[in-house]
Design an enzyme around this catalytic site. Structure first.
Site, mmCIF file in Angstrom:
data_model
loop_
_atom_site.group_PDB
_atom_site.id
_atom_site.type_symbol
_atom_site.label_atom_id
_atom_site.label_comp_id
_atom_site.label_asym_id
_atom_site.label_seq_id
_atom_site.Cartn_x
_atom_site.Cartn_y
_atom_site.Cartn_z
ATOM 1 N N SER A 20 0.829 -1.212 0.000
ATOM 2 C CA SER A 20 0.000 0.000 0.000
ATOM 3 C C SER A 20 0.862 1.260 0.000
ATOM 4 O O SER A 20 0.324 2.370 -0.025
ATOM 5 C CB SER A 20 -0.947 0.011 1.210
ATOM 6 N N ASN A 49 -2.451 -2.065 12.978
ATOM 7 C CA ASN A 49 -3.908 -1.885 12.893
ATOM 8 C C ASN A 49 -4.375 -0.610 13.595
ATOM 9 O O ASN A 49 -5.185 0.146 13.041
ATOM 10 C CB ASN A 49 -4.629 -3.100 13.485
ATOM 11 N N THR A 62 -39.882 26.816 -11.808
ATOM 12 C CA THR A 62 -40.247 25.474 -11.346
ATOM 13 C C THR A 62 -40.399 24.664 -12.634
ATOM 14 O O THR A 62 -40.840 25.220 -13.656
ATOM 15 C CB THR A 62 -41.573 25.444 -10.551
ATOM 16 N N HIS A 63 -40.016 23.415 -12.601
ATOM 17 C CA HIS A 63 -40.024 22.570 -13.810
ATOM 18 C C HIS A 63 -39.190 23.200 -14.934
ATOM 19 O O HIS A 63 -39.476 22.974 -16.108
ATOM 20 C CB HIS A 63 -41.449 22.319 -14.328
ATOM 21 N N SER A 78 -13.128 25.712 -29.066
ATOM 22 C CA SER A 78 -13.257 24.477 -29.825
ATOM 23 C C SER A 78 -12.142 24.439 -30.866
ATOM 24 O O SER A 78 -11.751 25.473 -31.408
ATOM 25 C CB SER A 78 -14.628 24.447 -30.502
ATOM 26 N N LYS A 95 -16.937 29.172 -30.620
ATOM 27 C CA LYS A 95 -17.281 28.540 -29.348
ATOM 28 C C LYS A 95 -16.538 29.090 -28.139
ATOM 29 O O LYS A 95 -15.362 29.409 -28.209
ATOM 30 C CB LYS A 95 -16.971 27.042 -29.429
ATOM 31 N N ASN A 108 -16.767 27.461 -24.421
ATOM 32 C CA ASN A 108 -17.464 26.395 -23.713
ATOM 33 C C ASN A 108 -17.274 26.458 -22.191
ATOM 34 O O ASN A 108 -16.217 26.821 -21.711
ATOM 35 C CB ASN A 108 -16.959 25.031 -24.214
ATOM 36 N N GLU A 164 -18.807 21.943 -16.509
ATOM 37 C CA GLU A 164 -19.139 20.576 -16.941
ATOM 38 C C GLU A 164 -18.273 19.547 -16.210
ATOM 39 O O GLU A 164 -18.747 18.484 -15.805
ATOM 40 C CB GLU A 164 -18.962 20.443 -18.455
ATOM 41 N N TYR A 219 -9.933 -6.135 12.614
ATOM 42 C CA TYR A 219 -9.287 -5.679 11.384
ATOM 43 C C TYR A 219 -9.289 -6.778 10.324
ATOM 44 O O TYR A 219 -9.070 -7.951 10.615
ATOM 45 C CB TYR A 219 -7.843 -5.236 11.668
ATOM 46 N N GLN A 279 -7.857 -1.908 3.858
ATOM 47 C CA GLN A 279 -6.819 -1.147 3.142
ATOM 48 C C GLN A 279 -7.400 -0.447 1.907
ATOM 49 O O GLN A 279 -6.864 0.552 1.444
ATOM 50 C CB GLN A 279 -5.685 -2.104 2.735
ATOM 51 N N LYS A 295 -8.339 3.625 1.286
ATOM 52 C CA LYS A 295 -7.479 4.796 1.076
ATOM 53 C C LYS A 295 -7.593 5.457 -0.285
ATOM 54 O O LYS A 295 -7.898 6.649 -0.370
ATOM 55 C CB LYS A 295 -6.025 4.418 1.358
#
Ligand code: ARG
Length: 475
Positions: A22, A109, A154-155, A276, A282, A284, A289, A316, A321, A324
């Site tokens: 690890s 541990n 709304t909606h 772009s 463009k 963007n 995003e 344990y 492990q 992490k």
């Protein structure tokens, strides 16, 4: 270099080593590992379990390792199984016999349980700081936009007029709750597992309360088996991170919509947008995003850790492990998203004229026109029908309610008077909405004053409401 070679007669298979190791990821908490070891050995020396001299030699050795790791003089090499083995091997190499006494009364541990807790605790404070920075930016936007009218939806359909201050204030609340969640987790997890040993404590006269105090915990944990196998705080943290991501993602989605050619509510700063390779026109909203997209990884981490933990018998097990990499990734992802989102939102330009025109065009004052009739004695259901007819008329003519002549109003209901224009103006519609939490300027000013007081409260402080002088049950 193995910590457990004594019982074994064969060399470890390379594939087994690679699968088991690890160090490649737990090196991330080398600071916390060394910090924990220094506290442990300080306690051992105080208790006379190691001599004062050995204690000092070990502490100096550990500090040297930390310094060399920070400066890059010492680098991580593959033969070590994990960060704990790495540090102990280098310590013994540097200080000789005394180094071999460091692990007295300790197991990896309880050591790893401690390291993970210390790491998460540090990161909670850092994430809280980033949230606070974002909230300060939101507060500034709110203060500057009490009179910036926009449609409330709304909606995703225009509903009633609000202000940009009020809209942004909704996100302020979400990120405030996120801070509250971090504070709750911090408090609940702030118990020290060190001294729990492999699972059943130790026979040495450890002073667990002392090492807990050295490390800034409220006290030692209460059950040694629980201590080494508990990862509830990881689950809670990942759940809080998933919620932060969800909030960032919702806000990003709105920025993306507001940035479309159709809405044009905002203009992104050039530094926070990209072009772009083929379409020259463009600009963007990639950052928004990406923040929205990265939510998936954070949700994934939460589901992964819940799944890892679900079948584990006490105490344990090596499965743990697996906590992490996913935790580190989720923490780094959320920190990155918060920092980038804060940068983007603090440099964005809100097109106030476009927002206001959009609120006017979308019949967002239709409810207020109906309320006008109700205030003149018309039953609400009839008022609803009358305004519905007016809306239909406007749609046919391609105009807003405010553009109708008084005669046109009166063809549908004689109740309308000249003051209808004042009653359904954007300013009136918002100004009159002054119930606590509403967009009216008076209500908003009070909300903003409370936001400021609530923001001043940090994790280690008392409850945010009490701090702000807000009695329980208010708002
Ligand atoms: N690398 C291990 C982990 O992250 C450290 C604890 C190892 N304990 C053990 N009994 N093998 O969980």
């Amino acid at each position: 270099m193995k910590l457990w070679g004594g019982r074994f007669t064969k060399e470890e298979n390379q594939l087994v080593h690679n699968f088991n190791e690890s160090l490649s990821f737990d090196q991330k908490f080398y600071r916390q590992d060394i910090q924990g070891s220094i506290a442990h050995v300080t306690m051992l020396a105080k208790q006379g379990i190691v001599s004062q001299e050995d204690g000092q030699v070990i502490i100096n050795g550990l500090k040297g390792i930390l310094e060399d790791l920070e400066s890059g003089k010492l680098v991580f090499t593959k033969e070590h199984e994990d960060i704990h083995s790495f540090v102990e091997a280098h310590l013994t190499e540097r200080v000789g016999e005394a180094g071999k006494r460091l692990h007295t009364g300790r197991s990896r541990n309880d050591q790893v349980a401690l390291d993970m807790k210390l790491y998460c605790r540090d990161e909670i404070l850092e994430i809280d700081r980033l949230l606070k920075e974002l909230l300060e930016v939101l507060l500034k936007i709110m203060e500057e936009n009490l009179d910036t009218y926009m449609p409330g939806f709304t909606h995703l359909q225009k509903a009633q007029p609000v202000t940009l201050a009020h809209h942004v204030g909704a996100y302020f609340e979400m990120f405030m709750r996120d801070r509250g969640r971090l504070r709750d987790i911090y408090r609940r997890m702030n118990e020290c597992p060190l001294g729990s040993g492999a699972l059943a404590g130790t026979t040495y006269p450890l002073d667990r309360a002392y090492s807990a105090e050295l490390l800034g915990f409220d006290g030692p944990t209460f059950n040694s088996m629980d201590s080494v196998s508990d990862r509830d705080y990881v689950i809670e943290l990942l759940s809080a991170l998933a919620t932060i991501s969800m909030h960032l993602s919702r806000f990003s989605e709105e920025i993306i919509i507001w940035n479309t050619n159709e809405y044009r509510f905002v203009e992104l700063d050039d530094a926070y947008s990209t072009g772009s390779s083929i379409m020259p026109q463009k600009k963007n909203p990639d950052i928004a995003e990406l923040v929205r997209g990265k939510t998936g990884r954070v949700y994934g981490a939460l589901v992964s850790i819940l799944t890892v933990m679900k079948g584990l018998p006490l105490a344990y097990n090596k499965d743990i492990q697996e906590d992490k990499e996913l935790t580190f990734d989720a923490i780094d992802t959320v920190k990155g998203s918060l920092a980038l989102f804060t940068g983007m939102i603090s440099t964005i330009t809100f097109r106030r004229d476009v927002m206001e025109a959009s609120a006017k065009r979308g019949f967002t004052n239709a409810t207020d026109a109906a309320d006008y009739l109700v205030n003149h004695g018309v039953p609400f259901r009839d008022a609803h029908g009358i305004v519905g007819q007016l809306v239909l008329l406007c749609i046919k003519k391609g105009i807003a309610l405010d553009d109708l002549s008084l005669e046109e109003f009166r063809t549908v209901s004689p109740v309308f008077e000249e003051d209808i224009y004042e009653a359904i103006s954007m300013e009136t519609c918002v100004r009159k909405r002054n119930t606590a939490g509403a967009p009216g300027q008076e209500a908003m000013k009070e909300a903003i004053a409370a936001c400021k007081r609530r923001l001043a409260c940090d994790i280690q402080g008392v409850s945010e409401r009490l701090h702000a002088g807000i009695p329980a049950g208010e708002d």
